[in-house]
Design an enzyme around this catalytic site. Structure first.
Site: not given
Length: 418
Positions: A47, A50-51, A120, A127
């Site tokens: 994940h 992906e960011h 990030e 998140e």
């Protein structure tokens, strides 16, 4: 319908569906790598990658990536699942070459700058915090971990805050180098495009993609069990499930039809009995999750503290009462719902693009809609009876979150299902 596939010399597969009547093109890259390909110490790396893929390449800054795609009115996005990661764009016809260039750039030439990584990390921690504050997200992580304990397929896709804070840069490059290889990837496109031109563009754009490395995926081992968290919430969130089937299982389509009959719409048994007849829950539905080597079937309900002690026995009785009671009318309705969803998805370039990519990764070929409809039409009540007995005869998984004092014990649930 014009669907074509080509495998390049490096093993990268290209699939497209030409839709001449539309003005858009959706194009994306799907890789057969996700959260279940992670080691425990880097849970969440798929994940995070992906960011970070959008945070700058050798040719483009993060801002330039966003500005270039939006300068032609397009949009770019990505997602991570347990078995797949996808990067995709939708643009007007004629702009697919730009979209492909951006996608190939971020997947081959990302810099993973340490400053961007620090920023990030903070975003992903937010998140994770947001997900932890959302009970109907938390309940599914609890359910997954209990169904598949101590193994990659049971771990959360987002990872944990502790692991994300300490995730090193080389974990990103190592994961990408190991899993983002030509034979594990599919370039899919749907819309007003030409397949041969697409193939030529992909060959040029992905000239630097790595060839396959040897990787071993830990098999999924279903266990089942019980997990509960007492929280001060307005609702009790409940998930009751069982071991499901893999994509290649002969009962794959039968389970889909059964799930639709039980909780796939307003006419389903769960919705009618739990919500319409008894008013026990606002949200009630069933779901299936299939993997390459296993799967899950489950029922989710969000209910009040006072109703929780009643809703679980009612769900158990509905599930246990399915075999031998399937009517022709409800079987037809369930099949119609599934087939309509398939046909409606053909009208969206984005949905069709994703559908083609997943079929290539799962089945090795695009499945014609007529073939899928035929498999669904072939399912009779005997197939539903068979999959119901097979699934509901297994050890259940139960997860509960909220004010759970009145919820039945796991032993009581097992006895009720028996």
């Amino acid at each position: 319908m014009t669907v074509r596939t080509t495998t390049l010399t490096n093993g990268l597969r290209v699939v497209s569906h030409r839709m001449a009547a539309v003005e858009t093109v959706s194009i994306g890259v799907w890789t057969h790598a996700g959260a279940r390909d992670e080691h425990a110490e880097v849970n969440g790396i798929a994940h995070m990658l992906e960011h970070m893929a959008f945070k700058g390449t050798r040719r483009r800054s993060a801002r330039a990536i966003a500005e270039e795609i939006e300068s032609v009115g397009g949009h770019l996005n990505a997602y991570t699942s347990r078995e797949f990661t996808a990067y995709y764009a939708t643009v007007l016809k004629g702009d697919e070459t730009l979209a492909l260039d951006i996608l190939s750039d971020i997947l081959q030439h990302s810099m993973f700058d340490e400053r961007e990584l620090d920023r990030e990390r903070a975003v992903i921690l937010q998140e994770i915090g947001q997900a932890n504050d959302t009970p109907d997200d938390v309940i599914f992580d609890l359910f997954q971990e209990t169904a598949f304990p101590d193994q990659p397929v049971g771990r959360p896709i987002l990872g944990t805050a502790e692991l994300v804070r300490e995730m090193p840069r080389d974990a990103l490059t190592n994961y990408m180098g190991e899993h983002y290889t030509a034979g594990r990837m599919v370039v899919a496109a749907a819309g007003n495009l030409d397949h041969d031109r697409l193939v030529s563009a992909v060959e040029e754009a992905f000239s630097a993609i790595a060839t396959d490395a040897e990787t071993a995926q830990e098999p999924a081992r279903y266990a089942g069990g019980d997990v509960r968290q007492d929280r001060e919430l307005e609702q009790v969130h409940l998930t009751l499930g069982f071991e499901g089937v893999s994509f290649s299982d002969p009962d794959y389509f039968a389970l889909s039809v059964m799930s639709t009959m039980l909780g796939g719409g307003m006419s389903s048994r769960l919705f009618q009995e739990v919500r319409e007849e008894r008013g026990l829950a606002y949200s009630i539905y069933s779901f299936t999750s299939s993997y390459l080597d296993g799967g899950l079937f489950g029922v989710y309900a969000g209910t009040g503290e006072g109703e929780a002690e009643t809703v679980v026995p009612v769900i158990c009785d509905i599930l246990g009462g399915l075999a031998g009671t399937v009517s022709d009318d409800e079987l037809k309705r369930a099949k119609a719902q599934i087939k309509a969803g398939i046909l409606m998805s053909l009208e969206s370039t984005a949905s069709r693009c994703e559908q083609l990519a997943r079929q290539i990764l799962v089945f090795g070929r695009p499945l014609p809609p007529d073939e899928v409809s035929g498999r669904i039409d072939a399912i009779g009540s005997d197939a539903i009876d068979g999959i119901a007995r097979r699934v509901f005869g297994r050890t259940p998984t139960f997860a509960a979150l909220g004010p759970i004092a009145r919820v039945q014990t796991f032993d009581e649930i097992v006895e009720r299902l028996g």
